[in-house]
Write a protein that holds these residues in place. Structure first.
Motif, PDB file in Angstrom:
ATOM      1  N   TYR A   1       0.674  -1.001   0.253  1.00 43.44           N
ATOM      2  CA  TYR A   1       0.192  -0.097  -0.239  1.00 43.44           C
ATOM      3  C   TYR A   1       0.864   1.144   0.356  1.00 43.44           C
ATOM      4  CZ  TYR A   1      -3.673  -3.129   0.568  1.00 43.44           C
ATOM      5  OH  TYR A   1      -4.648  -4.441   0.994  1.00 43.44           O
ATOM      6  N   LYS A   2       2.273   1.140   0.888  1.00 47.42           N
ATOM      7  CA  LYS A   2       2.804   1.787   0.850  1.00 47.42           C
ATOM      8  C   LYS A   2       3.521   2.714  -0.862  1.00 47.42           C
ATOM      9  CE  LYS A   2       3.716   3.297   5.625  1.00 47.42           C
ATOM     10  NZ  LYS A   2       4.625   1.924   6.512  1.00 47.42           N
ATOM     11  N   ALA A   3       3.971   1.545  -0.799  1.00 49.13           N
ATOM     12  CA  ALA A   3       5.013   1.668  -2.843  1.00 49.13           C
ATOM     13  C   ALA A   3       3.572   2.167  -3.955  1.00 49.13           C
ATOM     14  CB  ALA A   3       4.479  -0.152  -2.737  1.00 49.13           C
ATOM     15  N   CYS A   4       2.029   2.060  -3.168  1.00 49.90           N
ATOM     16  CA  CYS A   4       1.359   2.380  -4.553  1.00 49.90           C
ATOM     17  C   CYS A   4       1.045   4.157  -4.340  1.00 49.90           C
ATOM     18  CB  CYS A   4      -0.264   1.750  -4.222  1.00 49.90           C
ATOM     19  SG  CYS A   4      -0.085  -0.046  -4.769  1.00 49.90           S
ATOM     20  N   ALA A   5       0.913   4.089  -2.954  1.00 49.70           N
ATOM     21  CA  ALA A   5       0.196   5.053  -2.643  1.00 49.70           C
ATOM     22  C   ALA A   5       0.929   6.452  -2.754  1.00 49.70           C
ATOM     23  CB  ALA A   5       0.895   5.539  -0.892  1.00 49.70           C
ATOM     24  N   GLY A   6       0.498   7.347  -3.802  1.00 47.67           N
ATOM     25  CA  GLY A   6       1.246   9.400  -4.085  1.00 47.67           C
ATOM     26  C   GLY A   6       1.263   8.344  -5.527  1.00 47.67           C
ATOM     27  N   SER A   7       1.149   7.096  -6.184  1.00 50.58           N
ATOM     28  CA  SER A   7       2.119   6.650  -7.696  1.00 50.58           C
ATOM     29  C   SER A   7       1.061   6.765  -8.347  1.00 50.58           C
ATOM     30  CB  SER A   7       2.497   5.316  -7.826  1.00 50.58           C
ATOM     31  OG  SER A   7       0.894   4.948  -7.360  1.00 50.58           O
ATOM     32  N   HIS A   8       1.188   7.605 -10.052  1.00 49.75           N
ATOM     33  CA  HIS A   8       0.338   7.359 -11.005  1.00 49.75           C
ATOM     34  C   HIS A   8       0.022   6.399 -11.625  1.00 49.75           C
ATOM     35  CE1 HIS A   8       1.449  12.262 -11.765  1.00 49.75           C
ATOM     36  NE2 HIS A   8       2.194  11.422 -10.825  1.00 49.75           N
ATOM     37  N   ALA A   9       0.649   5.095 -11.545  1.00 50.11           N
ATOM     38  CA  ALA A   9       0.475   4.042 -11.744  1.00 50.11           C
ATOM     39  C   ALA A   9       1.327   2.412 -10.890  1.00 50.11           C
ATOM     40  CB  ALA A   9       1.473   3.400 -13.307  1.00 50.11           C
ATOM     41  N   LEU A  10       0.838   1.331 -11.132  1.00 47.42           N
ATOM     42  CA  LEU A  10       0.962  -0.181 -10.761  1.00 47.42           C
ATOM     43  C   LEU A  10       1.432  -0.590 -11.559  1.00 47.42           C
ATOM     44  CD1 LEU A  10      -0.599  -2.088 -10.194  1.00 47.42           C
ATOM     45  CD2 LEU A  10      -1.835  -0.514  -8.284  1.00 47.42           C
ATOM     46  N   CYS A  11       2.900  -1.023 -11.947  1.00 51.01           N
ATOM     47  CA  CYS A  11       3.252  -2.421 -12.878  1.00 51.01           C
ATOM     48  C   CYS A  11       3.309  -3.670 -11.570  1.00 51.01           C
ATOM     49  CB  CYS A  11       4.161  -2.183 -13.155  1.00 51.01           C
ATOM     50  SG  CYS A  11       4.471  -0.682 -14.412  1.00 51.01           S
ATOM     51  N   VAL A  12       2.720  -4.649 -12.489  1.00 51.97           N
ATOM     52  CA  VAL A  12       2.488  -6.205 -11.177  1.00 51.97           C
ATOM     53  C   VAL A  12       4.086  -6.881 -12.960  1.00 51.97           C
ATOM     54  CG1 VAL A  12       1.473  -8.142 -10.737  1.00 51.97           C
ATOM     55  CG2 VAL A  12      -0.202  -5.948 -11.443  1.00 51.97           C
ATOM     56  N   MET A  13       4.791  -7.072 -11.556  1.00 53.11           N
ATOM     57  CA  MET A  13       5.819  -7.963 -12.430  1.00 53.11           C
ATOM     58  C   MET A  13       6.117  -9.042 -12.140  1.00 53.11           C
ATOM     59  SD  MET A  13       7.274  -6.183 -14.498  1.00 53.11           S
ATOM     60  CE  MET A  13       5.700  -5.304 -15.203  1.00 53.11           C
ATOM     61  N   THR A  14       5.343  -9.485 -10.974  1.00 51.05           N
ATOM     62  CA  THR A  14       5.464 -11.370 -10.730  1.00 51.05           C
ATOM     63  C   THR A  14       4.358 -11.646  -9.528  1.00 51.05           C
ATOM     64  OG1 THR A  14       7.294 -10.533  -9.658  1.00 51.05           O
ATOM     65  CG2 THR A  14       6.848 -12.550  -9.220  1.00 51.05           C
ATOM     66  N   GLU A  15       3.712 -13.000 -10.154  1.00 53.82           N
ATOM     67  CA  GLU A  15       2.782 -13.251  -9.913  1.00 53.82           C
ATOM     68  C   GLU A  15       2.007 -14.061  -8.752  1.00 53.82           C
ATOM     69  OE1 GLU A  15       5.084 -14.896 -11.289  1.00 53.82           O
ATOM     70  OE2 GLU A  15       4.577 -17.041 -11.690  1.00 53.82           O
TER      71      GLU A  15
ATOM     72  N   PHE B   1      -7.711  -2.966  -3.547  1.00 55.12           N
ATOM     73  CA  PHE B   1      -7.764  -1.447  -4.513  1.00 55.12           C
ATOM     74  C   PHE B   1      -8.648  -0.407  -4.485  1.00 55.12           C
ATOM     75  CE2 PHE B   1      -5.723  -5.418  -6.681  1.00 55.12           C
ATOM     76  CZ  PHE B   1      -4.434  -4.937  -7.146  1.00 55.12           C
ATOM     77  N   ASP B   2      -9.895  -0.702  -3.976  1.00 55.29           N
ATOM     78  CA  ASP B   2     -10.326   0.589  -3.710  1.00 55.29           C
ATOM     79  C   ASP B   2      -9.209   1.531  -3.239  1.00 55.29           C
ATOM     80  OD1 ASP B   2     -13.055   0.124  -4.675  1.00 55.29           O
ATOM     81  OD2 ASP B   2     -12.987  -1.433  -3.186  1.00 55.29           O
ATOM     82  N   ARG B   3      -8.781   0.631  -1.806  1.00 54.55           N
ATOM     83  CA  ARG B   3      -8.011   1.739  -0.778  1.00 54.55           C
ATOM     84  C   ARG B   3      -6.718   2.193  -1.430  1.00 54.55           C
ATOM     85  NH1 ARG B   3      -4.052  -1.086   3.353  1.00 54.55           N
ATOM     86  NH2 ARG B   3      -3.059   0.535   3.970  1.00 54.55           N
ATOM     87  N   ILE B   4      -5.809   1.473  -2.778  1.00 57.41           N
ATOM     88  CA  ILE B   4      -5.032   2.058  -3.457  1.00 57.41           C
ATOM     89  C   ILE B   4      -5.140   2.962  -4.553  1.00 57.41           C
ATOM     90  CG2 ILE B   4      -3.474   1.058  -5.221  1.00 57.41           C
ATOM     91  CD1 ILE B   4      -3.278  -1.847  -3.764  1.00 57.41           C
ATOM     92  N   PHE B   5      -6.535   3.085  -4.667  1.00 59.44           N
ATOM     93  CA  PHE B   5      -6.847   3.982  -5.790  1.00 59.44           C
ATOM     94  C   PHE B   5      -7.000   5.136  -4.942  1.00 59.44           C
ATOM     95  CE2 PHE B   5     -10.068   6.631  -8.357  1.00 59.44           C
ATOM     96  CZ  PHE B   5      -9.776   6.327  -9.630  1.00 59.44           C
ATOM     97  N   ALA B   6      -7.769   5.120  -3.718  1.00 57.23           N
ATOM     98  CA  ALA B   6      -7.834   6.350  -3.841  1.00 57.23           C
ATOM     99  C   ALA B   6      -6.397   7.188  -2.593  1.00 57.23           C
ATOM    100  CB  ALA B   6      -8.358   6.155  -1.595  1.00 57.23           C
TER     101      ALA B   6
END
Ligand code: NAD
Ligand code: UDX
Length: 486
Positions: A417-431, A440-445
């Motif tokens: 969540y901290k990695a995503c906070a304030g970001s413009h994009a998230l990239c999933v590299m590993t499954e 993802f509601d929290r992440i989007f916000a």
């Protein structure tokens, strides 16, 4: 040498450690010792925190360690004692000299062989566990023979390539599709094959223990990895066509996989294959083909790697072009850094190339992986690669980057969540499974808008993400209008 009672394995890595632990578990009457020059690795094998993360491994090690499974740095002593010596040392791609960038570097193997020869006072079966070029056994036989001072000591060399995959090593070792043993077609060769087969027969059904000649066994391993990688490059090439035509790569893969001649496995489109084996072994195969004058065959296999590189570059270009042709100064969360789930291994992970591509466009990255430590990520991102593999990105930048540049542009978080906070994009590299379960509601916000998701593994619920408000790129899936090139 009818019944082996002492096994020694040189190399306590991803293969040597788990493989020997399984033999010890299944063969309580055999004493198994794994030796390595790397003291910290051996210390870790003897501790509560093993040097590699592999589901189920700790339980197996704990069940046998100190009983019939030992880890030691005293290579010479334990090799001298052994009836069967497995050699499971690393065989990386050569970095310099003849064959640089393609051929396998057999220096570790040769070093091990010289040591075996110098300490042996009794005859031994020497097992090639490492993945090696075809005909390596011939070279190793010469090294052993010429360096052993005792004429009565005989070495019988077997090829017994390992097919385990990381993340599922214990499952693969417990129930292997097959065990392949190659040996010389002589009386002593056949006896050695039988001795090794009897070890595996403790738990592997006899019909799954395949015997072959030495060269077939060596070549089978390289070919198996090349064909697995080829399937991924094939489906990845089709993922690009799917995006261009509105087809869905998962539907295509499902339709293909239900053909029993094709089968469903290894058809998951991805941002690219990684891991320590596929690229290295294909390059090795390419080099061998070139060495014997088979240029067309070499080119055919090399294209598997070219498509893999193309897929990683394509992903980076999609991220940059979607985000209005620049990611300069934008924070991008990288979810996953390991080359696949359920491992902490980052060797040749596609995340490295994707991160390099984004850093070249001045992005600010925040990386989260449940198993990869910060120092490993920094090391990987600033480690030089050899020349042939330095990708020339679309903006002309050469990678890799200096440690200073990596320090300036990359941070690592232990919380997604901290990695995503304030970001413009998230990239999933590993499954990693946990990514699909994120809130993802929290992440989007917490993200800048428009908020982008680039799913390089197709593990997220894309419709749900779109309903939250994300702009979603799903690899090999129809592009939503926002992402389509005008
Ligand atoms: P690794 O790098 O994890 O382990 C190799 C170990 O060998 C290292 O710990 C190193 O210190 C040790 N070593 C090297 N030379 C030595 C010597 N002379 N004496 C004692 N120790 C020595 O490598 P790995 O991933 O276990 O791979 C080993 C081999 O198995 C490679 O040829 C690889 O291609 C093959 N393989 C790997 C996998 C995999 O999933 N990683 C699967 C199948 C086959
Ligand atoms: C591989 C071989 O599978 C194994 O038999 C051999 O002994 C060692 O090399 P490994 O590299 O550990 O094993 O993992 P694997 O599961 O083969 O995955 C390799 C890469 O391909 C990973 O990056 C994975 O994510 C990727 N992959 C795999 C795909 O992109 N799509 C797939 O469908 C399968």
């Amino acid at each position: 040498m009818a019944k082996a009672t002492r096994i020694c394995c040189i190399g306590a890595g991803y293969v040597g450690g788990p493989t020997m632990a399984m033999i010890a578990l299944k063969c309580p009457e055999i004493i198994v010792t794994v030796v390595d020059l790397n003291e910290s690795r051996i210390k870790a094998w003897n501790s509560e925190t093993l040097p590699i993360y592999e589901p189920g491994l700790f339980e197996v090690v704990k069940a046998c360690r100190g009983k019939n499974l030992f880890f030691s740095t005293d290579c010479r002593y334990h090799v001298a004692q052994a009836d069967i010596v497995f050699v499971s040392v690393n065989t990386p791609t050569k970095m310099s000299g003849v064959g640089a960038g393609k051929a396998a570097d057999l220096a570790y193997w040769e070093g091990a062989a010289r040591m075996i020869a110098s300490v042996s006072t009794s005859s031994k079966i020497i097992v090639e566990k490492s993945t090696v070029p075809v005909k390596t056994a011939e070279a190793i036989a010469k090294v052993l023979r010429r360096n052993c001072p005792h004429d009565d000591v005989q070495f019988e060399i077997l090829s017994n390539p390992e097919f385990l995959a990381e993340g599922t090593a214990i499952k693969d070792l417990t129930n292997p599709d097959r065990v392949l043993i190659g040996g010389k077609e002589t009386e002593s060769g056949r006896a050695a094959v039988a001795a090794l087969a009897s070890v595996y027969a403790h738990w592997v059904p006899r019909e799954r223990i395949l015997c072959a000649n030495l060269w077939s066994a060596e070549l089978s391993k390289l070919t198996a990895n090349a064909m697995l990688a080829q399937r991924i490059s094939s489906v990845n090439s089709i993922s690009a066509l799917c995006e261009a035509t509105g087809a869905d790569v998962q539907q295509v893969a499902h339709a293909l996989g239900t053909d029993s001649r094709i089968g469903p496995k290894f058809l998951n489109a991805s941002v690219g294959f990684g891991g320590s084996c596929f690229q290295k072994d294909i390059l090795n195969l390419v080099y061998i083909c070139e060495s014997v004058g088979l240029k067309r065959v070499a080119d055919y296999w090399h294209s598997v790697i070219q498509i893999n590189d193309y897929q990683k570059h394509r992903f980076v270009e999609m991220v940059i072009s979607s985000m209005f042709n620049t990611v300069s100064g934008k924070k991008i969360a990288i979810l996953g850094f390991a080359f696949k789930k359920d491992t902490g291994d980052t060797r040749e992970t596609p995340a490295i190339d994707v991160c390099h591509g984004l850093i070249a466009d001045n992005a600010q990255l925040c990386i989260y992986d449940p198993q990869v430590q910060q120092d490993q990520i920094f090391r990987d991102l600033s480690m030089p690669k050899f020349q042939w593999d330095v990708p020339m990105l679309s903006n002309g930048a050469q990678v890799p980057f200096s440690s200073r540049e990596i320090d300036r542009t990359v941070s690592v978080s232990s919380d997604p969540y901290k990695a995503c906070a304030g970001s413009h994009a998230l990239c999933v590299m590993t499954e990693w499974d946990e990514f699909a379960a994120l809130d993802f509601d929290r992440i989007f916000a917490s993200m800048s808008k428009p908020a982008f998701v680039f799913d390089g593994r197709n593990i997220l619920d894309h419709e749900r993400l779109r309903s939250i408000g994300f702009i979603v790129y799903a690899l090999g899936k129809p592009l939503e209008p926002f992402l389509q090139k005008q």
